[in-house]
Design an enzyme around this catalytic site. Structure first.
Site, mmCIF file in Angstrom:
data_model
loop_
_atom_site.group_PDB
_atom_site.id
_atom_site.type_symbol
_atom_site.label_atom_id
_atom_site.label_comp_id
_atom_site.label_asym_id
_atom_site.label_seq_id
_atom_site.Cartn_x
_atom_site.Cartn_y
_atom_site.Cartn_z
ATOM 1 N N ASP A 224 0.847 -1.192 0.000
ATOM 2 C CA ASP A 224 0.000 0.000 0.000
ATOM 3 C C ASP A 224 0.886 1.248 0.000
ATOM 4 O O ASP A 224 1.853 1.325 0.773
ATOM 5 C CB ASP A 224 -0.907 -0.001 1.241
ATOM 6 C CG ASP A 224 -1.996 1.054 1.155
ATOM 7 O OD1 ASP A 224 -3.023 0.775 0.518
ATOM 8 O OD2 ASP A 224 -1.799 2.149 1.714
ATOM 9 N N ASN B 129 -2.485 12.758 -3.527
ATOM 10 C CA ASN B 129 -3.430 13.184 -4.566
ATOM 11 C C ASN B 129 -3.952 14.587 -4.288
ATOM 12 O O ASN B 129 -4.048 15.420 -5.201
ATOM 13 C CB ASN B 129 -4.605 12.204 -4.643
ATOM 14 C CG ASN B 129 -4.451 11.178 -5.742
ATOM 15 O OD1 ASN B 129 -3.687 11.371 -6.681
ATOM 16 N ND2 ASN B 129 -5.170 10.085 -5.624
ATOM 17 N N HIS C 197 -4.554 14.610 -9.252
ATOM 18 C CA HIS C 197 -4.794 13.209 -9.641
ATOM 19 C C HIS C 197 -3.895 12.757 -10.787
ATOM 20 O O HIS C 197 -3.548 11.568 -10.868
ATOM 21 C CB HIS C 197 -6.263 13.015 -10.005
ATOM 22 C CG HIS C 197 -7.176 13.067 -8.809
ATOM 23 N ND1 HIS C 197 -7.296 12.032 -7.926
ATOM 24 C CD2 HIS C 197 -7.983 14.050 -8.338
ATOM 25 C CE1 HIS C 197 -8.147 12.345 -6.964
ATOM 26 N NE2 HIS C 197 -8.574 13.579 -7.189
ATOM 27 N N ASP D 31 -1.643 9.482 -10.572
ATOM 28 C CA ASP D 31 -1.573 8.377 -11.540
ATOM 29 C C ASP D 31 -0.126 8.072 -11.916
ATOM 30 O O ASP D 31 0.275 6.905 -12.040
ATOM 31 C CB ASP D 31 -2.368 8.713 -12.795
ATOM 32 C CG ASP D 31 -3.876 8.624 -12.585
ATOM 33 O OD1 ASP D 31 -4.289 8.125 -11.522
ATOM 34 O OD2 ASP D 31 -4.628 9.068 -13.476
ATOM 35 N N GLU E 238 -4.665 2.452 -4.442
ATOM 36 C CA GLU E 238 -3.211 2.506 -4.291
ATOM 37 C C GLU E 238 -2.656 1.215 -3.691
ATOM 38 O O GLU E 238 -1.533 1.175 -3.198
ATOM 39 C CB GLU E 238 -2.819 3.688 -3.392
ATOM 40 C CG GLU E 238 -3.200 3.563 -1.937
ATOM 41 C CD GLU E 238 -4.606 4.038 -1.610
ATOM 42 O OE1 GLU E 238 -4.866 4.342 -0.438
ATOM 43 O OE2 GLU E 238 -5.456 4.092 -2.534
#
Length: 306
Positions: A176, A184, A189, A193, A220
């Site tokens: 994780d 983010n 965002h 990504d 994630e």
């Protein structure tokens, strides 16, 4: 199934005639890596363990004949996706029908015609590799290129059952990205990504042994399935993943003292027995991930079953 299109195809020859194995090996050495077995039983074992794309199989063998070997391979969840070609001195229509009904895709008669053998093997390898490529594409996560959760669940169940049948160690690791929501919110965002892709590439590069599966589990979170991996090896793997992501040196202003993107890894590893379940293994790895995050993040923790 190979995930790397640059890996050579695996071709398994099952024949109790060593001379025929040598001849076929010399004819096909440029088309893939050659494996061989001199009995049906040995061929079944290699097919399950190595999962070749193509098998060339004799009909008349001591003990288990080729038709029975073919039927068992096609019924085996660990080997049944391969293509089988019978290579035999029997050239009657009845023999060819029997081969096809047993699950073969083709039938080559002896004495061998080398150009015909090469051409038929080449054709079926191309078809097999193309089919595998299409399956891989359908099973990939669109952003990271890793396998998706559906495919992981399918492979994990198969590998769990195989490890239980063969009494082999199996490890599972959840990964994780730490403080990813804050990342983010702070960087946007699109940057999020990009971070997901970079982390995915780093952990995928560290997960390259045959049979290992790395997937995006959701958001994630990633998950790795590690066959033939005991607790000590799983611990080293998790610690190596943490180091790999640290090495990316990706700025993260809300990550705490390090100031860089990091990951937490939760792992478990054991030899499954008849009372164990895949769901139980996933729960153990998830508990280990919670411990890694609650004890400071940027670390790997292993949790063993009681």
């Amino acid at each position: 199934m190979t995930d790397d299109p640059l890996e050579p195809a695996l071709i398994l020859i099952i024949d109790d005639n060593v001379g025929m194995i040598r001849l076929l090996s010399s004819l096909l050495s440029e088309q893939g890596q050659i494996l061989f077995a001199t009995s049906g039983e040995a061929g079944l074992k290699i097919a399950r363990e190595r999962r070749p794309q193509l098998i060339l199989l004799d009909v008349e063998m001591a003990g288990m004949d080729g038709y029975e070997v073919c039927r068992r391979i096609k019924a085996d969840p660990d080997a049944g996706n391969c293509a089988l070609i019978f290579v035999t001195a029997h050239d009657s229509m009845e023999s060819e029908v029997a081969a096809l009904e047993a699950g073969a895709v083709d039938f080559i008669s002896k004495p061998l015609n080398p150009p015909v053998v090469r051409a038929r093997v080449r054709t079926h390898l191309k078809l097999q590799l193309h089919a595998e490529a299409m399956v891989r594409l359908a099973n990939r996560d669109g952003l990271t290129g890793l396998f998706n959760r559906r495919y992981f669940n399918e492979m994990a169940e198969k590998e769990f059952q195989r490890s239980r049948r063969q009494a082999l160690p199996l490890a599972l690791a959840f990964v994780d990205i730490d403080h990813f929501k804050a990342y983010n919110d702070s960087y946007g965002h699109q940057a999020g990504d990009t971070a997901l892709v970079q982390v995915a590439q780093a952990i995928c590069a560290a997960t390259r042994r045959p049979g290992e599966v790395m997937a995006r589990y959701g958001g994630e979170e990633f998950v790795a399935l590690l066959p033939h991996t005991n607790a000590d090896e799983a611990t080293r793997y998790g610690e190596w993943l943490v180091e790999c992501v640290r090495g990316l040196q990706m700025e993260h202003a809300h990550a705490g003292a390090s100031g860089h993107v990091s990951i937490s890894v939760g792992m478990t590893a054991f030899v499954p027995n008849r009372d164990d379940t895949l769901a139980g293994m996933i729960e153990l790895a998830d508990q280990a991930l919670y411990l890694a995050k609650s004890s400071g993040r940027d670390r790997a923790i292993l949790k063993l079953k009681l």
